[in-house]
Scaffold this motif. Structure first.
Motif, PDB file in Angstrom:
ATOM      1  N   LEU A  18       0.845  -1.187   0.000  1.00 10.78           N
ATOM      2  CA  LEU A  18       0.000   0.000   0.000  1.00 10.78           C
ATOM      3  C   LEU A  18       0.886   1.245   0.000  1.00 10.78           C
ATOM      4  N   LEU A  19       0.528   2.226  -0.839  1.00  6.23           N
ATOM      5  CA  LEU A  19       1.306   3.455  -1.000  1.00  6.23           C
ATOM      6  C   LEU A  19       0.455   4.651  -0.600  1.00  6.23           C
ATOM      7  N   GLY A  20       0.948   5.444   0.361  1.00 11.00           N
ATOM      8  CA  GLY A  20       0.206   6.589   0.864  1.00 11.00           C
ATOM      9  C   GLY A  20       0.754   7.906   0.352  1.00 11.00           C
ATOM     10  N   PRO A  21      -0.104   8.904   0.097  1.00  8.71           N
ATOM     11  CA  PRO A  21       0.304  10.168  -0.504  1.00  8.71           C
ATOM     12  C   PRO A  21       0.629  11.241   0.532  1.00  8.71           C
ATOM     13  N   SER A  22       1.174  12.332   0.046  1.00  9.58           N
ATOM     14  CA  SER A  22       1.417  13.527   0.850  1.00  9.58           C
ATOM     15  C   SER A  22       0.185  14.425   0.818  1.00  9.58           C
ATOM     16  N   LEU A  23       0.070  15.277   1.821  1.00 12.31           N
ATOM     17  CA  LEU A  23      -1.010  16.268   1.851  1.00 12.31           C
ATOM     18  C   LEU A  23      -0.982  17.122   0.583  1.00 12.31           C
ATOM     19  N   GLY A  24      -2.147  17.314  -0.032  1.00 16.24           N
ATOM     20  CA  GLY A  24      -2.251  18.153  -1.225  1.00 16.24           C
ATOM     21  C   GLY A  24      -2.026  17.426  -2.528  1.00 16.24           C
ATOM     22  N   THR A  25      -1.635  16.151  -2.471  1.00 16.43           N
ATOM     23  CA  THR A  25      -1.391  15.405  -3.704  1.00 16.43           C
ATOM     24  C   THR A  25      -2.439  14.306  -3.867  1.00 16.43           C
ATOM     25  N   SER A  26      -2.313  13.554  -4.933  1.00 19.23           N
ATOM     26  CA  SER A  26      -3.148  12.376  -5.161  1.00 19.23           C
ATOM     27  C   SER A  26      -2.222  11.180  -5.325  1.00 19.23           C
ATOM     28  N   TYR A  27      -2.802  10.014  -5.660  1.00 15.63           N
ATOM     29  CA  TYR A  27      -1.944   8.848  -5.870  1.00 15.63           C
ATOM     30  C   TYR A  27      -1.049   9.002  -7.092  1.00 15.63           C
ATOM     31  N   ALA A  28      -1.242  10.077  -7.874  1.00 14.96           N
ATOM     32  CA  ALA A  28      -0.330  10.353  -8.991  1.00 14.96           C
ATOM     33  C   ALA A  28       1.084  10.632  -8.493  1.00 14.96           C
ATOM     34  N   LEU A 140      -2.142  28.685  -1.567  1.00 21.03           N
ATOM     35  CA  LEU A 140      -1.158  27.651  -1.216  1.00 21.03           C
ATOM     36  C   LEU A 140      -0.672  26.909  -2.454  1.00 21.03           C
ATOM     37  N   ALA A 141      -1.580  26.638  -3.383  1.00 29.49           N
ATOM     38  CA  ALA A 141      -1.206  25.893  -4.587  1.00 29.49           C
ATOM     39  C   ALA A 141      -0.185  26.665  -5.424  1.00 29.49           C
ATOM     40  N   GLU A 142      -0.271  27.983  -5.411  1.00 26.02           N
ATOM     41  CA  GLU A 142       0.689  28.785  -6.179  1.00 26.02           C
ATOM     42  C   GLU A 142       2.111  28.573  -5.692  1.00 26.02           C
ATOM     43  N   ASN A 143       2.284  28.308  -4.407  1.00 24.88           N
ATOM     44  CA  ASN A 143       3.619  28.128  -3.837  1.00 24.88           C
ATOM     45  C   ASN A 143       3.989  26.663  -3.614  1.00 24.88           C
ATOM     46  N   ALA A 144       3.167  25.764  -4.131  1.00 24.58           N
ATOM     47  CA  ALA A 144       3.404  24.340  -3.884  1.00 24.58           C
ATOM     48  C   ALA A 144       4.747  23.877  -4.420  1.00 24.58           C
ATOM     49  N   GLY A 145       5.106  24.336  -5.616  1.00 32.21           N
ATOM     50  CA  GLY A 145       6.361  23.895  -6.214  1.00 32.21           C
ATOM     51  C   GLY A 145       7.563  24.179  -5.339  1.00 32.21           C
ATOM     52  N   ALA A 146       7.601  25.361  -4.724  1.00 30.33           N
ATOM     53  CA  ALA A 146       8.724  25.735  -3.869  1.00 30.33           C
ATOM     54  C   ALA A 146       8.769  24.874  -2.608  1.00 30.33           C
ATOM     55  N   ARG A 147       7.614  24.485  -2.096  1.00 32.53           N
ATOM     56  CA  ARG A 147       7.572  23.645  -0.892  1.00 32.53           C
ATOM     57  C   ARG A 147       7.891  22.194  -1.194  1.00 32.53           C
ATOM     58  N   GLY A 151      15.052  23.100  -6.853  1.00 35.02           N
ATOM     59  CA  GLY A 151      15.399  23.696  -8.142  1.00 35.02           C
ATOM     60  C   GLY A 151      14.175  24.117  -8.926  1.00 35.02           C
ATOM     61  N   ASP A 152      14.268  23.996 -10.247  1.00 35.40           N
ATOM     62  CA  ASP A 152      13.177  24.404 -11.138  1.00 35.40           C
ATOM     63  C   ASP A 152      12.218  23.260 -11.460  1.00 35.40           C
ATOM     64  N   PHE A 153      12.454  22.097 -10.864  1.00 29.85           N
ATOM     65  CA  PHE A 153      11.630  20.927 -11.145  1.00 29.85           C
ATOM     66  C   PHE A 153      10.207  21.137 -10.633  1.00 29.85           C
ATOM     67  N   THR A 154       9.233  20.634 -11.379  1.00 27.94           N
ATOM     68  CA  THR A 154       7.844  20.643 -10.900  1.00 27.94           C
ATOM     69  C   THR A 154       7.060  19.541 -11.602  1.00 27.94           C
ATOM     70  N   VAL A 155       5.908  19.217 -11.069  1.00 27.15           N
ATOM     71  CA  VAL A 155       4.992  18.253 -11.680  1.00 27.15           C
ATOM     72  C   VAL A 155       3.629  18.934 -11.743  1.00 27.15           C
ATOM     73  N   GLN A 234      10.233  13.591  -7.690  1.00 27.64           N
ATOM     74  CA  GLN A 234      11.436  14.258  -8.182  1.00 27.64           C
ATOM     75  C   GLN A 234      12.574  13.280  -8.450  1.00 27.64           C
ATOM     76  N   CYS A 235      12.695  12.227  -7.643  1.00 23.79           N
ATOM     77  CA  CYS A 235      13.799  11.264  -7.779  1.00 23.79           C
ATOM     78  C   CYS A 235      13.252   9.834  -7.764  1.00 23.79           C
ATOM     79  N   PRO A 236      12.398   9.484  -8.737  1.00 24.50           N
ATOM     80  CA  PRO A 236      11.747   8.168  -8.686  1.00 24.50           C
ATOM     81  C   PRO A 236      12.715   6.994  -8.706  1.00 24.50           C
ATOM     82  N   GLU A 237      13.802   7.100  -9.492  1.00 28.34           N
ATOM     83  CA  GLU A 237      14.738   5.976  -9.571  1.00 28.34           C
ATOM     84  C   GLU A 237      15.426   5.743  -8.238  1.00 28.34           C
ATOM     85  N   ALA A 238      15.824   6.816  -7.567  1.00 26.25           N
ATOM     86  CA  ALA A 238      16.491   6.676  -6.271  1.00 26.25           C
ATOM     87  C   ALA A 238      15.542   6.091  -5.233  1.00 26.25           C
ATOM     88  N   VAL A 239      14.299   6.553  -5.223  1.00 22.27           N
ATOM     89  CA  VAL A 239      13.316   6.010  -4.289  1.00 22.27           C
ATOM     90  C   VAL A 239      13.040   4.548  -4.602  1.00 22.27           C
TER      91      VAL A 239
END
Length: 372
Positions: A18-28, A140-147, A151-155, A234-239
């Protein structure tokens, strides 16, 4: 009962994860990791209440992490999953810690990613909950990427999920984080535990994961350079590498118990006869039968041997019975105790079955006596 929205992937017969998500995200959040894990596991990833496809009404103001853990157990029960491996990020990781403390019999292994045993006290979360109830989630969603990312990575998909979450359900999840503090209970955790920290994570910095690793007996800590709060995105292979190594311990632990119970000679023969066709089945047996069931401390190996002998007689598996008579002797049962077990099977499995079982056991015990 309304269940958490979820997505299941992988073979139905594989060990459940079973895989659990972070606050503000979905199972994506697990999109870069779950497909690979589903090769070897029955992966079930779920959405928090009011996030993704889960109904907002599944959580109320003043909720606790225990309430969310109860929803996860209800989901597992609905899927026929009794015992499972669990991995979770942030709030999802807190759910995993709660399960490990309060429902250890349900977990076979735990991975806690970018999370904490406490989330810096109640006040920041009470303030965030009040803000969201007052103004919604757009700011809050506007600043989600920074939290969430370094770097400049985002989803964009995850940022959109944040914006689209139900504000009241999000605020109730904040209530749960505000009340969460398991630091005093961490030494009680007995399941194999992996902690994964993002070196660039401002929300739950590596010190929070080190605190858990120092308190949980036998825990392992991995720190990921370049990873922020949503490391699986951000780092799926490492995880993935860290999770595979940790989950692989079930197979290694299972192989050790398999050798202890059945003996090196038998296991070596089985390994020598393994083919590409049978490899996945052998791996399944090592991970599930030996790595999860036989390692469960609820029953001793002696008790498990007695149960196994009875089940094999009931189904007429006499070749397997011979192997497990030897195993029963290795687990400390005397010939008299083995005879008593088989006599019990005459009552509940039938005299003909017990007659064949006694013949098999007598042959094996005579062989054992001849080599001693």
């Amino acid at each position: 009962m309304t269940l958490l929205n979820h997505r299941a992937e992988g073979p139905a017969s594989a060990p459940p994860l079973l895989l659990g998500p972070s606050l503000g995200t979905s199972y994506a959040l697990w999109d870069g990791v779950a497909p690979e894990l589903s090769i070897t596991h029955r992966v079930v990833r779920w959405d928090l209440p009011g996030h993704g496809g889960s109904a907002a009404g599944l959580i109320r103001a003043g909720a606790s992490v225990g309430d969310l853990a109860g929803r996860v157990l209800a989901l597992a029960d609905s899927l026929g999953i009794e015992r499972f491996t669990y991995a979770g990020v942030s709030l999802g990781g807190a759910v995993g810690l709660h399960l490990a403390v309060h429902h250890p019999q349900r977990l076979s292994s735990l991975a806690v990613i970018c999370s904490s045993a406490h989330f810096n006290g109640s006040r920041p979360w009470e303030e965030r909950a009040a803000l969201v109830r007052r103004e919604g989630l757009a700011g809050l969603a506007e600043n989600a990427g920074a939290r969430w990312f370094a770097g400049d990575f985002t989803v964009p998909r995850l940022v959109r999920d944040h914006r689209d979450a139900d504000p009241e359900a999000y605020a109730a999840c904040c209530d749960a984080l505000a009340a969460f503090d398991l630091r005093e209970r961490l030494p009680e955790i007995t399941v194999p535990t992996l902690l994964v920290a993002g070196r660039e994570d401002p929300a739950t910095p590596p010190a929070h994961l080190r605190e858990i690793a120092d308190a949980v007996p036998g825990a392992t800590l991995v720190e990921l350079p370049g990873a922020s709060h949503l490391a699986p995105a951000q780092c799926p292979e490492a995880v993935l590498t860290a999770l595979r190594a940790h989950f692989g311990q079930d197979a290694r632990r299972g192989m050790a118990v398999r050798r202890e119970v059945l003996g090196d000679a038998h296991v070596d023969r089985a390994q020598a006869q393994q083919t590409p066709f049978t490899a996945r089945f052998q791996d399944f047996m090592s991970r599930y039968a030996w790595g999860e069931i036989w390692t469960d401390p609820t029953l001793s190996h002696r008790e498990r041997s007695m149960i196994t002998l009875t089940a094999l007689v009931a189904h007429g598996h006499y070749d397997e019975l011979a192997m497990h008579v030897r195993a029963a002797r290795r687990n400390g049962l005397s010939p008299e105790e083995i005879g008593a077990v088989l006599l019990q099977t005459a009552v509940y499995c039938g005299v003909p079955a017990a007659n064949s079982a006694f013949a098999t056991a007598q042959r094996v015990l005579a062989e054992e006596a001849g080599t001693s």
